[in-house]
Design a protein around this motif. Sequence first.
Motif, PDB file in Angstrom:
ATOM      1  N   ARG A  97       0.805  -1.213   0.191  1.00 59.75           N
ATOM      2  CA  ARG A  97       0.114   0.000   0.056  1.00 59.75           C
ATOM      3  C   ARG A  97       0.821   1.225  -0.019  1.00 59.75           C
ATOM      4  O   ARG A  97       0.540   2.373   0.518  1.00 59.75           O
ATOM      5  CB  ARG A  97      -0.821   0.087   1.229  1.00 59.75           C
ATOM      6  N   ARG A  98       1.898   1.495  -0.698  1.00 56.69           N
ATOM      7  CA  ARG A  98       2.888   2.486  -0.607  1.00 56.69           C
ATOM      8  C   ARG A  98       2.373   3.435  -1.720  1.00 56.69           C
ATOM      9  O   ARG A  98       2.596   4.587  -1.479  1.00 56.69           O
ATOM     10  CB  ARG A  98       4.114   1.987  -0.758  1.00 56.69           C
ATOM     11  N   PHE A  99       2.071   2.968  -2.802  1.00 52.01           N
ATOM     12  CA  PHE A  99       1.985   3.876  -4.175  1.00 52.01           C
ATOM     13  C   PHE A  99       0.499   4.141  -4.595  1.00 52.01           C
ATOM     14  O   PHE A  99      -0.404   3.292  -4.261  1.00 52.01           O
ATOM     15  CB  PHE A  99       2.563   3.315  -5.207  1.00 52.01           C
ATOM     16  N   THR A 100       0.306   4.993  -5.053  1.00 53.19           N
ATOM     17  CA  THR A 100      -0.935   5.591  -5.463  1.00 53.19           C
ATOM     18  C   THR A 100      -1.078   5.105  -7.121  1.00 53.19           C
ATOM     19  O   THR A 100      -2.171   4.812  -7.372  1.00 53.19           O
ATOM     20  CB  THR A 100      -1.375   7.161  -5.291  1.00 53.19           C
ATOM     21  N   SER A 101      -0.152   4.941  -7.598  1.00 52.92           N
ATOM     22  CA  SER A 101       0.015   4.685  -9.159  1.00 52.92           C
ATOM     23  C   SER A 101       1.203   3.922  -9.315  1.00 52.92           C
ATOM     24  O   SER A 101       2.277   4.013  -8.954  1.00 52.92           O
ATOM     25  CB  SER A 101      -0.021   6.051  -9.980  1.00 52.92           C
ATOM     26  N   VAL A 102       1.214   2.978 -10.415  1.00 53.53           N
ATOM     27  CA  VAL A 102       2.299   2.498 -11.228  1.00 53.53           C
ATOM     28  C   VAL A 102       2.336   2.790 -12.431  1.00 53.53           C
ATOM     29  O   VAL A 102       1.176   2.670 -13.184  1.00 53.53           O
ATOM     30  CB  VAL A 102       2.229   0.745 -10.902  1.00 53.53           C
ATOM     31  N   VAL A 103       3.484   3.115 -13.182  1.00 52.23           N
ATOM     32  CA  VAL A 103       3.290   3.515 -14.465  1.00 52.23           C
ATOM     33  C   VAL A 103       4.581   2.885 -15.111  1.00 52.23           C
ATOM     34  O   VAL A 103       5.638   2.379 -14.283  1.00 52.23           O
ATOM     35  CB  VAL A 103       3.863   4.872 -14.627  1.00 52.23           C
ATOM     36  N   ALA A 104       4.492   2.557 -16.283  1.00 46.69           N
ATOM     37  CA  ALA A 104       5.363   1.778 -17.258  1.00 46.69           C
ATOM     38  C   ALA A 104       5.438   2.214 -18.747  1.00 46.69           C
ATOM     39  O   ALA A 104       4.273   2.230 -19.439  1.00 46.69           O
ATOM     40  CB  ALA A 104       5.209   0.130 -17.331  1.00 46.69           C
ATOM     41  N   ALA A 105       6.410   2.972 -19.208  1.00 44.71           N
ATOM     42  CA  ALA A 105       6.676   3.657 -20.415  1.00 44.71           C
ATOM     43  C   ALA A 105       7.411   2.744 -21.174  1.00 44.71           C
ATOM     44  O   ALA A 105       8.675   2.975 -21.068  1.00 44.71           O
ATOM     45  CB  ALA A 105       7.216   5.013 -20.221  1.00 44.71           C
ATOM     46  N   THR A 106       6.837   2.102 -22.160  1.00 43.11           N
ATOM     47  CA  THR A 106       7.677   1.093 -23.031  1.00 43.11           C
ATOM     48  C   THR A 106       8.660   0.203 -22.145  1.00 43.11           C
ATOM     49  O   THR A 106       9.850   0.110 -22.709  1.00 43.11           O
ATOM     50  CB  THR A 106       8.543   1.849 -24.073  1.00 43.11           C
TER      51      THR A 106
END
Length: 248
Positions: A97-106
């Motif tokens: 529960r640490r992050f509000t979002s995970v992102v992955a760009a290519t």
Amino acid sequence: MRPGNHFESMAASYGTARPPYPSVLYDTLVEQGVLGPGRRILEIGAGSGEATGELVRRGSAVVAVEPGRELAARLRRSCPEASVFASRIEDVDLPARRFTSVVAATSMHWVDLPRMLPRLGQALEPGGLLAVWRTVFGDPRVWTPFRREVHEIVAHRRLSAPPHDPLDPRPTVEELEVGGSFRLVRSWRWTWQIGLDAHQLRALFATFSDWQDPGELDAIQAAAAAQPDQVTEHYVTVLHLLRSTTWM
């Protein structure tokens, strides 16, 4: 995660060789609550910071994971506001529960999805978001003289990978929803154009992991140089936004 030798060898030029993502992508991520002030973001496979700088500029607190040590070092210098870990995402101890979002760009196509999707869901706060995007370099619906030359070069290869829809690059929504840790919110697809000269196109193609034959890169540069003007490339950026179901 991904074959590090190629991307590490491109560390000095990768960031300048690849065109930036369209601004509408980041505007959409802000509108959808992925980015912005107060958002705590885990970025997977950050490279030399092609997306990281924009995440920070949009007010987000970013933890960036990049397996290439030279790429990670460059990212620390170019984006000191981000916390950078030189590691594969599979090897990072992710707190719950640490992050509000995970992102992955290519980068998500290099990730062990069956192993990581449940862990990413646990690292997100309840209802947290996963944003995965990638640019298709060469809109298959638009044929130009340069793209015909690219097709001829590729046609001479012995391809082992099965054919797939070029406008649905991996990972697909189906792959991201496997296991039930995430559910699709929405997908977007943006078309855009850019003018590139022969040297820029050679540098760009050299960043692709499946374009490592010097003879093919010579052919790309020659094909671009044979055009009367700069080559107008037609690209498509695809974004998938999913919501975590882990804590629901």
